[in-house]
Design a protein around this motif. Sequence first.
Motif, PDB file in Angstrom:
ATOM      1  N   VAL A 242      16.640  -1.886 -21.176  1.00  0.00           N
ATOM      2  CA  VAL A 242      17.394  -0.893 -20.409  1.00  0.00           C
ATOM      3  C   VAL A 242      16.503   0.055 -19.626  1.00  0.00           C
ATOM      4  O   VAL A 242      16.996   0.879 -18.864  1.00  0.00           O
ATOM      5  CB  VAL A 242      18.307  -0.066 -21.339  1.00  0.00           C
ATOM      6  CG1 VAL A 242      19.371  -0.941 -21.960  1.00  0.00           C
ATOM      7  CG2 VAL A 242      17.477   0.618 -22.424  1.00  0.00           C
ATOM      8  N   VAL A 243      15.195  -0.019 -19.808  1.00  0.00           N
ATOM      9  CA  VAL A 243      14.320   0.920 -19.115  1.00  0.00           C
ATOM     10  C   VAL A 243      13.241   0.248 -18.285  1.00  0.00           C
ATOM     11  O   VAL A 243      12.671   0.876 -17.392  1.00  0.00           O
ATOM     12  CB  VAL A 243      13.643   1.887 -20.114  1.00  0.00           C
ATOM     13  CG1 VAL A 243      14.674   2.776 -20.766  1.00  0.00           C
ATOM     14  CG2 VAL A 243      12.859   1.121 -21.172  1.00  0.00           C
ATOM     15  N   ALA A 244      12.906  -1.003 -18.573  1.00  0.00           N
ATOM     16  CA  ALA A 244      11.802  -1.656 -17.877  1.00  0.00           C
ATOM     17  C   ALA A 244      12.287  -2.260 -16.569  1.00  0.00           C
ATOM     18  O   ALA A 244      13.213  -3.058 -16.535  1.00  0.00           O
ATOM     19  CB  ALA A 244      11.196  -2.743 -18.751  1.00  0.00           C
ATOM     20  N   ARG A 245      11.657  -1.866 -15.484  1.00  0.00           N
ATOM     21  CA  ARG A 245      11.995  -2.366 -14.154  1.00  0.00           C
ATOM     22  C   ARG A 245      10.708  -2.638 -13.388  1.00  0.00           C
ATOM     23  O   ARG A 245       9.714  -1.918 -13.550  1.00  0.00           O
ATOM     24  CB  ARG A 245      12.819  -1.340 -13.360  1.00  0.00           C
ATOM     25  CG  ARG A 245      14.130  -0.920 -14.019  1.00  0.00           C
ATOM     26  CD  ARG A 245      15.175  -2.025 -13.924  1.00  0.00           C
ATOM     27  NE  ARG A 245      16.489  -1.554 -14.326  1.00  0.00           N
ATOM     28  CZ  ARG A 245      16.924  -1.514 -15.583  1.00  0.00           C
ATOM     29  NH1 ARG A 245      16.091  -1.883 -16.556  1.00  0.00           N
ATOM     30  NH2 ARG A 245      18.133  -1.094 -15.869  1.00  0.00           N
ATOM     31  N   ARG A 246      10.733  -3.651 -12.533  1.00  0.00           N
ATOM     32  CA  ARG A 246       9.633  -3.838 -11.598  1.00  0.00           C
ATOM     33  C   ARG A 246      10.135  -4.618 -10.391  1.00  0.00           C
ATOM     34  O   ARG A 246      11.147  -5.334 -10.458  1.00  0.00           O
ATOM     35  CB  ARG A 246       8.442  -4.541 -12.251  1.00  0.00           C
ATOM     36  CG  ARG A 246       8.669  -5.997 -12.635  1.00  0.00           C
ATOM     37  CD  ARG A 246       7.344  -6.625 -13.053  1.00  0.00           C
ATOM     38  NE  ARG A 246       7.531  -8.014 -13.461  1.00  0.00           N
ATOM     39  CZ  ARG A 246       6.540  -8.848 -13.757  1.00  0.00           C
ATOM     40  NH1 ARG A 246       5.293  -8.425 -13.670  1.00  0.00           N
ATOM     41  NH2 ARG A 246       6.782 -10.081 -14.130  1.00  0.00           N
ATOM     42  N   TRP A 247       9.409  -4.447  -9.303  1.00  0.00           N
ATOM     43  CA  TRP A 247       9.781  -5.080  -8.049  1.00  0.00           C
ATOM     44  C   TRP A 247       8.894  -6.291  -7.765  1.00  0.00           C
ATOM     45  O   TRP A 247       7.749  -6.356  -8.211  1.00  0.00           O
ATOM     46  CB  TRP A 247       9.633  -4.115  -6.877  1.00  0.00           C
ATOM     47  CG  TRP A 247      10.626  -3.000  -6.825  1.00  0.00           C
ATOM     48  CD1 TRP A 247      10.399  -1.690  -7.093  1.00  0.00           C
ATOM     49  CD2 TRP A 247      12.010  -3.100  -6.465  1.00  0.00           C
ATOM     50  NE1 TRP A 247      11.545  -0.954  -6.930  1.00  0.00           N
ATOM     51  CE2 TRP A 247      12.554  -1.799  -6.526  1.00  0.00           C
ATOM     52  CE3 TRP A 247      12.843  -4.159  -6.085  1.00  0.00           C
ATOM     53  CZ2 TRP A 247      13.873  -1.519  -6.246  1.00  0.00           C
ATOM     54  CZ3 TRP A 247      14.170  -3.881  -5.800  1.00  0.00           C
ATOM     55  CH2 TRP A 247      14.685  -2.576  -5.881  1.00  0.00           C
ATOM     56  N   ALA A 248       9.443  -7.220  -7.008  1.00  0.00           N
ATOM     57  CA  ALA A 248       8.683  -8.323  -6.426  1.00  0.00           C
ATOM     58  C   ALA A 248       9.234  -8.539  -5.024  1.00  0.00           C
ATOM     59  O   ALA A 248      10.283  -7.989  -4.661  1.00  0.00           O
ATOM     60  CB  ALA A 248       8.819  -9.590  -7.261  1.00  0.00           C
ATOM     61  N   LEU A 249       8.549  -9.331  -4.233  1.00  0.00           N
ATOM     62  CA  LEU A 249       8.980  -9.606  -2.862  1.00  0.00           C
ATOM     63  C   LEU A 249       9.043 -11.114  -2.610  1.00  0.00           C
ATOM     64  O   LEU A 249       8.065 -11.829  -2.864  1.00  0.00           O
ATOM     65  CB  LEU A 249       8.025  -8.960  -1.854  1.00  0.00           C
ATOM     66  CG  LEU A 249       8.082  -7.438  -1.713  1.00  0.00           C
ATOM     67  CD1 LEU A 249       6.917  -6.946  -0.867  1.00  0.00           C
ATOM     68  CD2 LEU A 249       9.414  -7.002  -1.118  1.00  0.00           C
ATOM     69  N   ILE A 250      10.196 -11.581  -2.142  1.00  0.00           N
ATOM     70  CA  ILE A 250      10.297 -12.948  -1.636  1.00  0.00           C
ATOM     71  C   ILE A 250       9.784 -12.924  -0.206  1.00  0.00           C
ATOM     72  O   ILE A 250      10.290 -12.151   0.618  1.00  0.00           O
ATOM     73  CB  ILE A 250      11.752 -13.458  -1.677  1.00  0.00           C
ATOM     74  CG1 ILE A 250      12.250 -13.510  -3.123  1.00  0.00           C
ATOM     75  CG2 ILE A 250      11.859 -14.825  -1.016  1.00  0.00           C
ATOM     76  CD1 ILE A 250      13.701 -13.937  -3.241  1.00  0.00           C
ATOM     77  N   PRO A 251       8.754 -13.693   0.108  1.00  0.00           N
ATOM     78  CA  PRO A 251       8.175 -13.623   1.459  1.00  0.00           C
ATOM     79  C   PRO A 251       9.156 -14.058   2.538  1.00  0.00           C
ATOM     80  O   PRO A 251      10.147 -14.754   2.281  1.00  0.00           O
ATOM     81  CB  PRO A 251       6.970 -14.572   1.365  1.00  0.00           C
ATOM     82  CG  PRO A 251       7.283 -15.483   0.228  1.00  0.00           C
ATOM     83  CD  PRO A 251       8.077 -14.691  -0.754  1.00  0.00           C
ATOM     84  N   ALA A 252       8.864 -13.640   3.746  1.00  0.00           N
ATOM     85  CA  ALA A 252       9.758 -13.915   4.875  1.00  0.00           C
ATOM     86  C   ALA A 252       9.984 -15.403   5.088  1.00  0.00           C
ATOM     87  O   ALA A 252      11.026 -15.807   5.604  1.00  0.00           O
ATOM     88  CB  ALA A 252       9.182 -13.282   6.140  1.00  0.00           C
ATOM     89  N   GLY A 253       9.033 -16.236   4.681  1.00  0.00           N
ATOM     90  CA  GLY A 253       9.204 -17.677   4.837  1.00  0.00           C
ATOM     91  C   GLY A 253      10.268 -18.269   3.928  1.00  0.00           C
ATOM     92  O   GLY A 253      10.733 -19.390   4.150  1.00  0.00           O
ATOM     93  N   GLY A 254      10.641 -17.523   2.865  1.00  0.00           N
ATOM     94  CA  GLY A 254      11.708 -17.972   1.981  1.00  0.00           C
ATOM     95  C   GLY A 254      11.249 -18.699   0.737  1.00  0.00           C
ATOM     96  O   GLY A 254      12.084 -19.137  -0.063  1.00  0.00           O
ATOM     97  N   ASP A 255       9.941 -18.841   0.515  1.00  0.00           N
ATOM     98  CA  ASP A 255       9.449 -19.543  -0.668  1.00  0.00           C
ATOM     99  C   ASP A 255       9.430 -18.582  -1.854  1.00  0.00           C
ATOM    100  O   ASP A 255       8.566 -17.712  -1.961  1.00  0.00           O
ATOM    101  CB  ASP A 255       8.047 -20.085  -0.404  1.00  0.00           C
ATOM    102  CG  ASP A 255       7.526 -20.933  -1.572  1.00  0.00           C
ATOM    103  OD1 ASP A 255       8.274 -21.101  -2.561  1.00  0.00           O
ATOM    104  OD2 ASP A 255       6.376 -21.413  -1.491  1.00  0.00           O
TER     105      ASP A 255
END
Length: 348
Positions: A242-255
């Motif tokens: 309920v407290v752990a969060r992190r971000w990631a990014l899907i690259p513009a190419g879609g992979d």
Amino acid sequence: MTTTSEAVSRAARPPRSWETQTVGVLVAIAASGLLGVILLATQVGLWAYLRNGGTTTVSALVVFVIDNAGPFDVLYVLLVIAYLGAYFWWRHQTREMLRRIGDFTGGATVHWAVVAWGLLLGAGFYMTPGISTTGTTADELATMFGWFAVRTVLRLAALGMLFLGVWQIRDQVRREVATSGVALRLGELGGERTARTTPLLAPIAAAATDHLPVADDEFWAKAGRLAAERNADLAVLEAVDVVARRWALIPAGGDATAVRAAIPAGAVVTVFPVPPAQTEIEGYEPPAADAYHGFLEDGASGALWFQSVTPKRVPAFLARARNARRWALYPVDAADALTAVASASAER
């Protein structure tokens, strides 16, 4: 089990450089206080010696200070200048830091002990003109050193109050930063993918996610197509417990292969179709929501930082976003987001 307050404290803390500066101020005050104690002991020793007509024994410390009176006076003046300069510079830096989280009043830098320091210090200096330094008899000299001792006691009390005040202000500032949720340590984070507000905990209980679909091949293919259609990186929020969060990014190419492989089974994954971007802050109004997921990307390191943002804290978030490479505010209940539960690797 990590509590929410502990997570907030780790997620938003003053920069390490500020913590180091604070310790430096405390050390400068303590050093000045230590020399003040030595001078007080010397003054009391001389007072006692003179009051008793020179019949008492003078300690080795008193003799040493008297023999080196000139260097001790210079050292005392230098330490006073050092701690005063360090304190006022630190207070200025602290208020500048608080402005970065949207606090323009500097209220966290105010404490009653600092007011007491100013009053006691003023009282100590006010006594100086009234102290006679022209005494020639033993009694007159004893009276002079007695007043010197009283003045030194006031100055030591003032230093004690300032030390207490800086110590308490440090706690007040830490709480203010933690409450704001503004990440001030972005530049000190490591890699883009590893930066997170808390360590990953146990997966969210199945009962809390049984209504969500599985993040299968179709889910990730759809997320990849969204990134390719928009020709922009898409933010992926990974939630564990309920407290752990992190971000990631899907690259513009879609992979999305790399992002998918790094997410543990059982984590709730949310893909937001609106890409984070560096846009104009002035005049920005987020969509109405009870709370937001804040996305910040550090301009220097590329680290990604999650911040939980309440409507009242939106201005503080935007103040921090001015220095970010990219940022975004996503409503926690965004209707257009793709949400699913990551499957075990064997099922992928």
